[in-house]
Design a protein around this motif. Sequence first.
Motif, mmCIF file in Angstrom:
data_model
loop_
_atom_site.group_PDB
_atom_site.id
_atom_site.type_symbol
_atom_site.label_atom_id
_atom_site.label_comp_id
_atom_site.label_asym_id
_atom_site.label_seq_id
_atom_site.Cartn_x
_atom_site.Cartn_y
_atom_site.Cartn_z
ATOM 1 N N GLY A 243 0.733 -1.127 0.030
ATOM 2 C CA GLY A 243 -0.140 0.009 0.092
ATOM 3 C C GLY A 243 0.770 1.191 -0.031
ATOM 4 N N GLY A 244 2.191 1.214 -0.268
ATOM 5 C CA GLY A 244 3.171 2.427 -0.339
ATOM 6 C C GLY A 244 2.819 3.150 -1.413
ATOM 7 N N ALA A 245 3.446 4.433 -1.472
ATOM 8 C CA ALA A 245 3.282 5.245 -2.637
ATOM 9 C C ALA A 245 4.510 5.631 -2.791
ATOM 10 C CB ALA A 245 2.160 6.379 -2.280
ATOM 11 N N PRO A 246 5.494 5.143 -3.593
ATOM 12 C CA PRO A 246 6.930 5.314 -3.906
ATOM 13 C C PRO A 246 7.113 6.729 -4.606
ATOM 14 C CG PRO A 246 6.071 3.751 -5.416
ATOM 15 C CD PRO A 246 4.828 3.944 -4.536
ATOM 16 N N ILE A 247 7.774 7.621 -3.940
ATOM 17 C CA ILE A 247 8.111 8.633 -4.282
ATOM 18 C C ILE A 247 9.651 8.959 -4.449
ATOM 19 C CG2 ILE A 247 8.115 11.358 -4.238
ATOM 20 C CD1 ILE A 247 5.489 10.137 -5.262
ATOM 21 N N ASP A 248 10.727 9.074 -5.239
ATOM 22 C CA ASP A 248 11.995 9.326 -5.280
ATOM 23 C C ASP A 248 12.318 10.462 -4.338
ATOM 24 O OD1 ASP A 248 14.500 8.662 -7.161
ATOM 25 O OD2 ASP A 248 14.537 10.648 -6.378
ATOM 26 N N PRO A 249 13.307 9.954 -3.365
ATOM 27 C CA PRO A 249 13.708 11.246 -2.452
ATOM 28 C C PRO A 249 14.009 12.626 -2.996
ATOM 29 C CG PRO A 249 14.824 8.989 -2.126
ATOM 30 C CD PRO A 249 14.109 8.997 -3.351
ATOM 31 N N THR A 250 14.408 12.913 -4.074
ATOM 32 C CA THR A 250 14.664 13.762 -4.702
ATOM 33 C C THR A 250 13.586 14.637 -4.901
ATOM 34 O OG1 THR A 250 16.933 13.200 -5.774
ATOM 35 C CG2 THR A 250 15.867 15.234 -6.615
ATOM 36 N N ILE A 251 12.572 13.876 -5.674
ATOM 37 C CA ILE A 251 11.200 14.261 -5.757
ATOM 38 C C ILE A 251 10.356 14.770 -4.442
ATOM 39 C CG2 ILE A 251 9.008 13.833 -6.777
ATOM 40 C CD1 ILE A 251 11.011 14.136 -8.820
ATOM 41 N N ALA A 252 10.566 13.876 -3.610
ATOM 42 C CA ALA A 252 9.740 14.126 -2.497
ATOM 43 C C ALA A 252 10.260 15.532 -1.644
ATOM 44 C CB ALA A 252 10.018 13.104 -1.206
ATOM 45 N N ARG A 253 11.483 15.732 -1.759
ATOM 46 C CA ARG A 253 12.177 17.024 -1.193
ATOM 47 C C ARG A 253 11.557 18.352 -2.087
ATOM 48 N NH1 ARG A 253 17.078 13.832 -0.725
ATOM 49 N NH2 ARG A 253 17.758 14.485 -2.757
ATOM 50 N N ARG A 254 11.431 18.033 -3.474
ATOM 51 C CA ARG A 254 11.026 19.325 -4.118
ATOM 52 C C ARG A 254 9.572 19.570 -3.873
ATOM 53 N NH1 ARG A 254 12.742 20.241 -9.600
ATOM 54 N NH2 ARG A 254 15.171 19.737 -9.745
ATOM 55 N N ILE A 255 8.802 18.252 -3.594
ATOM 56 C CA ILE A 255 7.265 18.638 -3.067
ATOM 57 C C ILE A 255 7.320 19.251 -1.895
ATOM 58 C CG2 ILE A 255 5.413 17.492 -2.339
ATOM 59 C CD1 ILE A 255 5.868 15.160 -4.585
ATOM 60 N N LEU A 256 8.150 18.871 -0.885
ATOM 61 C CA LEU A 256 8.097 19.405 0.480
ATOM 62 C C LEU A 256 8.705 21.070 0.321
ATOM 63 C CD1 LEU A 256 9.618 16.845 2.715
ATOM 64 C CD2 LEU A 256 7.242 17.396 2.519
#
Length: 250
Positions: free
Chosen positions: A135-148
């Motif tokens: 049930g995870g939602a895989p987001i690349d760490p680089t992408i996650a930082r951009r979103i944050l």
Amino acid sequence: MSSSLIEGAEPVLLSPALIVEDDPAMQERLRHVLSTLGCGEDRIAVTNSVAGAQHLLGERAYGVMLVDIGLPDGSGVELIGWMQTHHPRVPAVVISAWRTEEIIFAALRAGAIGYLLKERDDLELSIALRSIEQGGAPIDPTIARRILAWLATTQTQAAAPQPAEETAPGTEAATDEADARQTALPNALTRRENRILELVSQGLSNREMAESLSISRLTVECHTKNIYRKLAVNSRTEAVFQARRHGLLR
């Protein structure tokens, strides 16, 4: 590679899987990654176009679709949006070199449950894809930082008082100066780096560039890292974009 778990999200089956990718080398990479996750060869379908994906989705039910953004006959984002109407139970995970906020948010808004980058190695992709089975939602760490970072900026702007409409004296000059700094030419590339950048813009792989230039693949990788450093980028797509912006490529 990390993944964000969504409370109440349903697990996703990785088999059968549909790969929508027009690069043969990447097709094989994803086949291999899926095979390490227990997806048999006969349970993997591959197509290189939006039309091909739509056709295959009409013939068989899939547990997951792995899709690139740039396809010969359209956008992976458009395909994901189409699936929400015609095959809403098939989750889509983007695996692409595109990493601009506009593309990322468009894909997520269209219905993608994850966004991964091609530059990650096979093990990282495997771990990320494995997470969606729980049930995870895989987001690349680089992408996650951009979103944050985008969320933080948005919240800050929303909380800040609105500036007066009248332009203060000297503002236009200051803006022009800031723009000039932003578009300043980066550290000069060597002749070899310029040539490799041209080949990158043509879509050649490291192996193909090594053969074309009669140098080793390791040498190509070293030059590529230097190009990334000088242009302050992290991917081929960004390197080409910045190079064109600075007039290094036509």
